[in-house]
Scaffold this motif. Structure first.
Motif, PDB file in Angstrom:
ATOM      1  N   UNK A   1     -10.437  -3.752   5.889  1.00  0.00           N
ATOM      2  CA  UNK A   1     -10.073  -4.167   4.532  1.00  0.00           C
ATOM      3  C   UNK A   1      -9.410  -5.531   4.585  1.00  0.00           C
ATOM      4  N   UNK A   2      -9.621  -6.300   3.527  1.00  0.00           N
ATOM      5  CA  UNK A   2      -8.915  -7.567   3.394  1.00  0.00           C
ATOM      6  C   UNK A   2      -7.474  -7.302   3.010  1.00  0.00           C
ATOM      7  N   UNK A   3      -6.612  -8.243   3.332  1.00  0.00           N
ATOM      8  CA  UNK A   3      -5.213  -8.171   2.914  1.00  0.00           C
ATOM      9  C   UNK A   3      -5.119  -8.812   1.530  1.00  0.00           C
ATOM     10  N   UNK A   4      -4.613  -8.070   0.572  1.00  0.00           N
ATOM     11  CA  UNK A   4      -4.518  -8.549  -0.810  1.00  0.00           C
ATOM     12  C   UNK A   4      -3.231  -9.318  -1.073  1.00  0.00           C
ATOM     13  N   UNK A   5      -2.148  -8.939  -0.413  1.00  0.00           N
ATOM     14  CA  UNK A   5      -0.855  -9.596  -0.621  1.00  0.00           C
ATOM     15  C   UNK A   5       0.040  -9.316   0.578  1.00  0.00           C
ATOM     16  N   UNK A   6       1.052 -10.188   0.746  1.00  0.00           N
ATOM     17  CA  UNK A   6       2.006  -9.986   1.836  1.00  0.00           C
ATOM     18  C   UNK A   6       3.344 -10.566   1.415  1.00  0.00           C
ATOM     19  N   UNK A   7       4.390 -10.170   2.124  1.00  0.00           N
ATOM     20  CA  UNK A   7       5.742 -10.646   1.867  1.00  0.00           C
ATOM     21  C   UNK A   7       6.695  -9.482   1.711  1.00  0.00           C
ATOM     22  N   UNK A   8       7.971  -9.777   1.612  1.00  0.00           N
ATOM     23  CA  UNK A   8       9.000  -8.741   1.489  1.00  0.00           C
ATOM     24  C   UNK A   8       8.889  -7.693   2.588  1.00  0.00           C
ATOM     25  N   UNK A   9       8.457  -8.131   3.775  1.00  0.00           N
ATOM     26  CA  UNK A   9       8.416  -7.226   4.916  1.00  0.00           C
ATOM     27  C   UNK A   9       7.211  -6.324   4.992  1.00  0.00           C
ATOM     28  N   UNK A  10       6.141  -6.632   4.242  1.00  0.00           N
ATOM     29  CA  UNK A  10       4.987  -5.753   4.278  1.00  0.00           C
ATOM     30  C   UNK A  10       3.712  -6.377   3.753  1.00  0.00           C
ATOM     31  N   UNK A  11       2.707  -5.517   3.527  1.00  0.00           N
ATOM     32  CA  UNK A  11       1.362  -5.949   3.152  1.00  0.00           C
ATOM     33  C   UNK A  11       0.778  -4.993   2.122  1.00  0.00           C
ATOM     34  N   UNK A  12      -0.172  -5.515   1.328  1.00  0.00           N
ATOM     35  CA  UNK A  12      -0.973  -4.684   0.424  1.00  0.00           C
ATOM     36  C   UNK A  12      -2.442  -4.849   0.806  1.00  0.00           C
ATOM     37  N   UNK A  13      -3.138  -3.723   0.907  1.00  0.00           N
ATOM     38  CA  UNK A  13      -4.569  -3.717   1.212  1.00  0.00           C
ATOM     39  C   UNK A  13      -5.152  -2.400   0.753  1.00  0.00           C
ATOM     40  N   UNK A  14      -6.424  -2.409   0.344  1.00  0.00           N
ATOM     41  CA  UNK A  14      -7.157  -1.187  -0.029  1.00  0.00           C
ATOM     42  C   UNK A  14      -6.363  -0.310  -1.001  1.00  0.00           C
ATOM     43  N   UNK A  15      -5.728  -0.930  -2.003  1.00  0.00           N
ATOM     44  CA  UNK A  15      -4.929  -0.223  -3.014  1.00  0.00           C
ATOM     45  C   UNK A  15      -3.754   0.555  -2.418  1.00  0.00           C
TER      46      UNK A  15
END
Length: 134
Positions: free
Chosen positions: A22-36
């Motif tokens: 999966x692509x990484x949708x967002x990052x920051x604040x100590x973590x990542x968002x991907x695949x909902x």
């Protein structure tokens, strides 16, 4: 019977793992968002899936800390290493261990590694990433 479930073992915490690419949708604040989903902490994005990675900017970029990457080497041509907020060079022994497995490595800040990973993944390249959370 306990209130913890049929096994009676209580809450079972499993290793963080997403069994796909999966692509990484967002990052920051100590973590990542991907695949909902969201994940707090660092990640390894490998052909076999996305794994939580016990790594932060204070820890060494050592062969041992990249063991899972080396174990998955057969399906990786390029490893992008997101070293956190600042670029950190890879130690010679780590670069040599990766090269011995046929993996080209490229350290860069985590943001740049994510952008490059997303492009290479979209191109269906044999890419992996080791991303230290920022």
């Amino acid at each position: 019977m306990s209130s913890f479930g049929p096994t009676g073992k209580g809450i079972v915490i499993r290793e963080a793992h997403f069994p796909g690419r999966a692509q990484i949708d967002a990052y920051g604040n100590g973590g990542f968002r991907f695949a909902d989903m969201s994940h707090r902490g660092s990640l390894l994005l490998l052909p076999s899936g996305i794994y939580g990675w016990e790594m932060d900017e204070t820890m060494p970029l050592s062969v041992e800390n990249f063991r899972r990457v080396l174990d998955d080497a057969a399906d990786i041509e390029v490893l992008l290493v997101g070293t956190g907020a600042k670029l950190r060079p890879l130690p010679a022994d780590l670069k040599a261990a990766l090269k011995a497995k046929g993996i080209a490595s490229d350290p860069m800040g985590t943001g740049a590694a994510i952008r490059t990973f997303n492009i290479m993944l979209a191109e269906q390249r044999a890419v992996a990433a080791a991303l230290i959370a920022v």
